[in-house]
Design a protein around this motif. Structure first.
Motif, PDB file in Angstrom:
ATOM      1  N   LEU A   6     -11.713  33.308  -1.763  1.00  0.00           N
ATOM      2  CA  LEU A   6     -12.990  32.694  -0.769  1.00  0.00           C
ATOM      3  C   LEU A   6     -13.710  33.940  -0.357  1.00  0.00           C
ATOM      4  CD1 LEU A   6     -10.936  29.864   1.014  1.00  0.00           C
ATOM      5  CD2 LEU A   6     -12.352  29.605  -0.961  1.00  0.00           C
ATOM      6  N   SER A   7     -15.038  33.761  -0.337  1.00  0.00           N
ATOM      7  CA  SER A   7     -15.826  34.692   0.185  1.00  0.00           C
ATOM      8  C   SER A   7     -16.626  33.938   1.204  1.00  0.00           C
ATOM      9  CB  SER A   7     -16.875  35.523  -0.935  1.00  0.00           C
ATOM     10  OG  SER A   7     -17.645  34.758  -1.537  1.00  0.00           O
ATOM     11  N   GLY A   8     -17.237  34.789   2.378  1.00  0.00           N
ATOM     12  CA  GLY A   8     -18.156  34.256   3.198  1.00  0.00           C
ATOM     13  C   GLY A   8     -18.383  34.935   4.398  1.00  0.00           C
ATOM     14  N   GLY A   9     -19.036  36.317   3.956  1.00  0.00           N
ATOM     15  CA  GLY A   9     -19.311  37.118   5.058  1.00  0.00           C
ATOM     16  C   GLY A   9     -18.414  38.097   4.949  1.00  0.00           C
ATOM     17  N   CYS A  10     -18.227  39.037   6.214  1.00  0.00           N
ATOM     18  CA  CYS A  10     -17.264  40.179   6.210  1.00  0.00           C
ATOM     19  C   CYS A  10     -15.766  39.507   6.071  1.00  0.00           C
ATOM     20  CB  CYS A  10     -17.467  40.500   7.579  1.00  0.00           C
ATOM     21  SG  CYS A  10     -16.202  42.107   7.765  1.00  0.00           S
ATOM     22  N   PHE A  11     -15.160  40.060   4.764  1.00  0.00           N
ATOM     23  CA  PHE A  11     -13.707  39.657   4.514  1.00  0.00           C
ATOM     24  C   PHE A  11     -12.818  39.974   5.601  1.00  0.00           C
ATOM     25  CE2 PHE A  11     -13.607  43.675   1.522  1.00  0.00           C
ATOM     26  CZ  PHE A  11     -13.481  44.719   2.445  1.00  0.00           C
ATOM     27  N   TRP A  12     -13.086  40.786   6.691  1.00  0.00           N
ATOM     28  CA  TRP A  12     -12.052  40.764   7.683  1.00  0.00           C
ATOM     29  C   TRP A  12     -11.949  39.538   8.449  1.00  0.00           C
ATOM     30  CZ3 TRP A  12     -14.782  45.418  10.788  1.00  0.00           C
ATOM     31  CH2 TRP A  12     -14.829  46.448   9.911  1.00  0.00           C
ATOM     32  N   GLY A  13     -13.218  38.714   8.855  1.00  0.00           N
ATOM     33  CA  GLY A  13     -12.787  37.201   9.466  1.00  0.00           C
ATOM     34  C   GLY A  13     -12.240  36.670   8.652  1.00  0.00           C
ATOM     35  N   ILE A  14     -12.612  36.376   7.307  1.00  0.00           N
ATOM     36  CA  ILE A  14     -12.114  35.261   6.472  1.00  0.00           C
ATOM     37  C   ILE A  14     -10.479  35.285   6.140  1.00  0.00           C
ATOM     38  CG2 ILE A  14     -12.034  34.466   4.055  1.00  0.00           C
ATOM     39  CD1 ILE A  14     -14.551  33.691   5.098  1.00  0.00           C
ATOM     40  N   GLU A  15     -10.139  36.569   5.941  1.00  0.00           N
ATOM     41  CA  GLU A  15      -8.711  36.995   6.036  1.00  0.00           C
ATOM     42  C   GLU A  15      -7.938  36.591   7.436  1.00  0.00           C
ATOM     43  OE1 GLU A  15      -5.625  40.389   4.529  1.00  0.00           O
ATOM     44  OE2 GLU A  15      -7.172  40.984   5.788  1.00  0.00           O
ATOM     45  N   GLU A  16      -8.348  36.968   8.302  1.00  0.00           N
ATOM     46  CA  GLU A  16      -7.730  36.562   9.667  1.00  0.00           C
ATOM     47  C   GLU A  16      -7.623  35.249   9.770  1.00  0.00           C
ATOM     48  OE1 GLU A  16      -5.436  37.257  13.182  1.00  0.00           O
ATOM     49  OE2 GLU A  16      -5.746  38.493  11.460  1.00  0.00           O
ATOM     50  N   TYR A  17      -8.694  34.356   9.398  1.00  0.00           N
ATOM     51  CA  TYR A  17      -8.807  32.926   9.878  1.00  0.00           C
ATOM     52  C   TYR A  17      -7.754  32.279   8.861  1.00  0.00           C
ATOM     53  CZ  TYR A  17     -10.644  28.202   9.925  1.00  0.00           C
ATOM     54  OH  TYR A  17     -10.809  26.948  10.151  1.00  0.00           O
ATOM     55  N   MET A  18      -7.688  32.684   7.608  1.00  0.00           N
ATOM     56  CA  MET A  18      -6.864  31.999   6.682  1.00  0.00           C
ATOM     57  C   MET A  18      -5.452  32.344   7.084  1.00  0.00           C
ATOM     58  SD  MET A  18      -8.505  30.059   4.675  1.00  0.00           S
ATOM     59  CE  MET A  18     -10.353  29.559   4.780  1.00  0.00           C
ATOM     60  N   SER A  19      -5.215  33.652   7.511  1.00  0.00           N
ATOM     61  CA  SER A  19      -3.866  34.021   7.480  1.00  0.00           C
ATOM     62  C   SER A  19      -3.173  33.241   8.640  1.00  0.00           C
ATOM     63  CB  SER A  19      -3.788  35.569   7.713  1.00  0.00           C
ATOM     64  OG  SER A  19      -4.208  35.916   9.242  1.00  0.00           O
ATOM     65  N   ARG A  20      -4.066  32.400   9.460  1.00  0.00           N
ATOM     66  CA  ARG A  20      -3.383  31.648  10.408  1.00  0.00           C
ATOM     67  C   ARG A  20      -3.024  30.391  10.021  1.00  0.00           C
ATOM     68  NH1 ARG A  20      -6.947  33.532  15.998  1.00  0.00           N
ATOM     69  NH2 ARG A  20      -6.841  35.676  15.486  1.00  0.00           N
ATOM     70  N   ILE A  21      -3.400  29.981   9.031  1.00  0.00           N
ATOM     71  CA  ILE A  21      -3.319  28.486   8.484  1.00  0.00           C
ATOM     72  C   ILE A  21      -1.928  28.388   7.846  1.00  0.00           C
ATOM     73  CG2 ILE A  21      -4.155  26.962   6.785  1.00  0.00           C
ATOM     74  CD1 ILE A  21      -6.756  28.238   7.043  1.00  0.00           C
ATOM     75  N   LYS A  22      -1.087  27.357   8.572  1.00  0.00           N
ATOM     76  CA  LYS A  22       0.157  26.979   7.899  1.00  0.00           C
ATOM     77  C   LYS A  22       0.086  26.762   6.568  1.00  0.00           C
ATOM     78  CE  LYS A  22       3.981  24.057   8.667  1.00  0.00           C
ATOM     79  NZ  LYS A  22       4.762  22.767   8.846  1.00  0.00           N
ATOM     80  N   GLY A  23       0.912  27.377   5.744  1.00  0.00           N
ATOM     81  CA  GLY A  23       1.065  27.225   4.325  1.00  0.00           C
ATOM     82  C   GLY A  23       0.546  28.226   3.505  1.00  0.00           C
ATOM     83  N   VAL A  24      -0.496  28.925   4.033  1.00  0.00           N
ATOM     84  CA  VAL A  24      -0.980  30.186   3.496  1.00  0.00           C
ATOM     85  C   VAL A  24       0.154  31.371   3.706  1.00  0.00           C
ATOM     86  CG1 VAL A  24      -2.743  32.107   3.837  1.00  0.00           C
ATOM     87  CG2 VAL A  24      -3.188  29.663   4.158  1.00  0.00           C
ATOM     88  N   ILE A  25       0.479  31.522   2.472  1.00  0.00           N
ATOM     89  CA  ILE A  25       1.832  32.744   2.393  1.00  0.00           C
ATOM     90  C   ILE A  25       1.098  34.170   2.585  1.00  0.00           C
ATOM     91  CG2 ILE A  25       3.592  33.402   0.843  1.00  0.00           C
ATOM     92  CD1 ILE A  25       3.616  30.405   2.049  1.00  0.00           C
ATOM     93  N   HIS A 153     -17.679  37.705  12.497  1.00  0.00           N
ATOM     94  CA  HIS A 153     -18.498  36.790  12.789  1.00  0.00           C
ATOM     95  C   HIS A 153     -17.924  35.353  12.903  1.00  0.00           C
ATOM     96  CE1 HIS A 153     -17.404  36.634   8.318  1.00  0.00           C
ATOM     97  NE2 HIS A 153     -18.090  35.321   8.267  1.00  0.00           N
ATOM     98  N   ILE A 154     -16.963  35.099  12.780  1.00  0.00           N
ATOM     99  CA  ILE A 154     -16.039  33.927  12.801  1.00  0.00           C
ATOM    100  C   ILE A 154     -15.361  33.822  14.289  1.00  0.00           C
ATOM    101  CG2 ILE A 154     -13.997  32.529  11.798  1.00  0.00           C
ATOM    102  CD1 ILE A 154     -14.871  34.039   9.232  1.00  0.00           C
ATOM    103  N   LYS A 155     -15.528  32.724  14.930  1.00  0.00           N
ATOM    104  CA  LYS A 155     -14.923  32.242  15.964  1.00  0.00           C
ATOM    105  C   LYS A 155     -13.221  31.993  15.628  1.00  0.00           C
ATOM    106  CE  LYS A 155     -15.334  29.823  20.276  1.00  0.00           C
ATOM    107  NZ  LYS A 155     -15.365  31.089  21.203  1.00  0.00           N
ATOM    108  N   LEU A 156     -12.596  32.902  16.189  1.00  0.00           N
ATOM    109  CA  LEU A 156     -11.191  32.804  15.729  1.00  0.00           C
ATOM    110  C   LEU A 156     -10.458  32.165  16.922  1.00  0.00           C
ATOM    111  CD1 LEU A 156     -10.655  36.466  14.439  1.00  0.00           C
ATOM    112  CD2 LEU A 156     -10.542  34.228  12.986  1.00  0.00           C
TER     113      LEU A 156
END
Length: 157
Positions: A6-25, A153-156
């Motif tokens: 997935l891409s959506g702006g700066c990859f730092w925020g996408i990674e941090e947001y997705m890493s917090r989701i249950k089921g993301v390994i 850029h993402i509200k975490l």
């Protein structure tokens, strides 16, 4: 385990947001679907490689379905804006969904069509098979875990 990029702006925020989701390994950031082999961050920023900053996600479909993951993705991007998310402007900051399993395409398209109902403007998010992914430099990996006050850029919370 399943994969989606997935891409959506700066990859730092996408990674941090997705890493917090249950089921993301696992997550890792890098450069996706461009023309230059193994580009550097500086090359991607010069906009001459065609790559987008992206997050490679490995998830357990027993714990989270692709539909749910995409629903969370749509919540953190503006899919109607070309080459921009938040303060990040440039081709490398476009939104995109890149799949490794062609069986995922109907789910992705259905998700996009459902999301489109929320907008009067057309969704411009790229939906393409993954052609290449090059891991970003180590200092970009898990950047916001290493630098909790870093730009996002993402509200975490």
């Amino acid at each position: 385990m399943k994969k989606i990029i997935l891409s959506g702006g700066c990859f730092w925020g996408i990674e941090e947001y997705m890493s917090r989701i249950k089921g993301v390994i696992e997550t890792k950031v890098g450069y996706v679907n461009g023309t230059k082999e193994d580009p550097s961050y500086e090359e991607v920023c010069r906009k001459d490689t065609g790559h987008a900053e992206a997050c490679y996600i490995i998830y357990d479909e027993e714990l989270i379905r692709l539909e749910e993951l995409l629903s969370k993705f749509w919540q953190i991007v503006d899919p109607t804006v070309v080459n921009r998310q938040g303060n990040d402007i440039g081709h490398q900051y476009r939104t995109g969904i890149y799949y490794t399993d062609k069986k995922d395409l109907p789910v992705i398209l259905s998700s996009k069509n459902e999301e489109q109902k929320k907008y009067s403007k057309k969704i411009v998010t790229e939906i393409e098979p993954l052609s290449c992914f090059y891991e970003a430099e180590e200092y970009h990996q898990k950047y916001l875990k290493k630098n909790p006050g870093g730009y996002c850029h993402i509200k975490l919370d």
